[in-house]
Design an enzyme around this catalytic site. Structure first.
Site, PDB file in Angstrom:
ATOM      1  N   HIS A  63       0.835  -1.191   0.000  1.00  0.00           N
ATOM      2  CA  HIS A  63       0.000   0.000   0.000  1.00  0.00           C
ATOM      3  C   HIS A  63       0.875   1.248   0.000  1.00  0.00           C
ATOM      4  O   HIS A  63       2.040   1.215   0.411  1.00  0.00           O
ATOM      5  CB  HIS A  63      -0.922  -0.002   1.214  1.00  0.00           C
ATOM      6  CG  HIS A  63      -2.017  -1.007   1.126  1.00  0.00           C
ATOM      7  ND1 HIS A  63      -2.924  -1.206   2.133  1.00  0.00           N
ATOM      8  CD2 HIS A  63      -2.362  -1.870   0.134  1.00  0.00           C
ATOM      9  CE1 HIS A  63      -3.788  -2.132   1.773  1.00  0.00           C
ATOM     10  NE2 HIS A  63      -3.460  -2.564   0.572  1.00  0.00           N
TER      11      HIS A  63
ATOM     12  N   GLU B 177       0.815   3.804   1.895  1.00  0.00           N
ATOM     13  CA  GLU B 177       1.261   4.163   3.238  1.00  0.00           C
ATOM     14  C   GLU B 177       2.505   3.357   3.627  1.00  0.00           C
ATOM     15  O   GLU B 177       3.456   3.882   4.200  1.00  0.00           O
ATOM     16  CB  GLU B 177       0.155   3.911   4.270  1.00  0.00           C
ATOM     17  CG  GLU B 177      -1.123   4.676   4.005  1.00  0.00           C
ATOM     18  CD  GLU B 177      -2.121   3.938   3.103  1.00  0.00           C
ATOM     19  OE1 GLU B 177      -3.303   4.303   3.128  1.00  0.00           O
ATOM     20  OE2 GLU B 177      -1.720   3.015   2.366  1.00  0.00           O
TER      21      GLU B 177
ATOM     22  N   CYS C 281      -5.787   0.796   5.802  1.00  0.00           N
ATOM     23  CA  CYS C 281      -6.269  -0.503   6.279  1.00  0.00           C
ATOM     24  C   CYS C 281      -5.649  -0.814   7.644  1.00  0.00           C
ATOM     25  O   CYS C 281      -4.766  -0.093   8.123  1.00  0.00           O
ATOM     26  CB  CYS C 281      -5.897  -1.599   5.276  1.00  0.00           C
ATOM     27  SG  CYS C 281      -4.135  -1.990   5.237  1.00  0.00           S
TER      28      CYS C 281
ATOM     29  N   CYS D  63      -1.774  -1.112   7.626  1.00  0.00           N
ATOM     30  CA  CYS D  63      -1.127   0.202   7.506  1.00  0.00           C
ATOM     31  C   CYS D  63      -1.301   1.023   8.785  1.00  0.00           C
ATOM     32  O   CYS D  63      -0.369   1.698   9.223  1.00  0.00           O
ATOM     33  CB  CYS D  63      -1.677   0.961   6.303  1.00  0.00           C
ATOM     34  SG  CYS D  63      -1.167   0.245   4.720  1.00  0.00           S
TER      35      CYS D  63
END
Length: 121
Positions: free
Chosen positions: A51, A53, A79, A82
Site C-alpha cells: 500500500h 502508506e 487498512c 497500515c
C-alpha cells in the site's frame, strides 16, 4: 493510490500502491486478490503489492528520514495493517480523501489517539 508524509511544511517521503522492487506489477501479471475472489477490505496479506502508506514508511526508513510526529496525507483511509505501521512509526495525524470499510483500523487509530480527518474539497 498515493501517500505523502509531511512535517513542518516539508515533504518527508512519498509512496504509491505497487509491487516491491523487481517484482512484476499486478497490471502485468494479474491481480492475485481478483483471482482468489478476495473481498475488498479483507485478507490484505494476499496481495503482491504494498500500500502507498507502507511504501512511504519504507522510503523514509530507506533514506534515513525521521517521520515521528508527521502527518500522512493519503487517498484512502488506511487498512488495519497500515494503521498499525503508522501508529508504531509515530504518525500523529492522518488526512484521507475516500473512506474505507475497516472497523478494526478505526478502532485501533482511536485508541492510539491519532487525529484523523477526511478531506472534503
Amino acid at each position: 493510490m498515493g501517500a505523502i508524509l509531511v512535517k513542518d511544511r516539508n515533504i518527508l517521503a512519498t509512496g504509491y500502491n505497487g509491487a516491491p522492487s523487481g517484482i512484476p506489477h499486478c497490471l502485468d501479471v494479474g491481480c492475485l486478490r481478483q483471482e482468489m475472489s478476495v473481498p475488498s477490505g479483507e485478507r490484505h496479506e494476499l496481495c503482491r503489492g504494498l500500500h502507498a502508506e507502507q511504501n512511504a514508511i519504507i522510503q523514509a526508513a530507506y533514506h534515513g528520514v525521521r517521520i515521528r510526529g508527521a502527518t500522512l496525507f493519503c487517498t484512502n483511509y488506511p487498512c488495519t495493517i497500515c494503521i498499525k505501521m503508522l501508529i508504531n512509526a509515530g504518525i500523529k495525524r492522518i488526512v484521507y480523501r475516500d473512506g474505507y470499510s475497516d472497523d478494526l483500523a478505526k478502532e485501533l487509530i482511536e485508541r492510539a489517539g491519532v487525529e484523523v480527518t477526511q478531506f472534503k474539497g
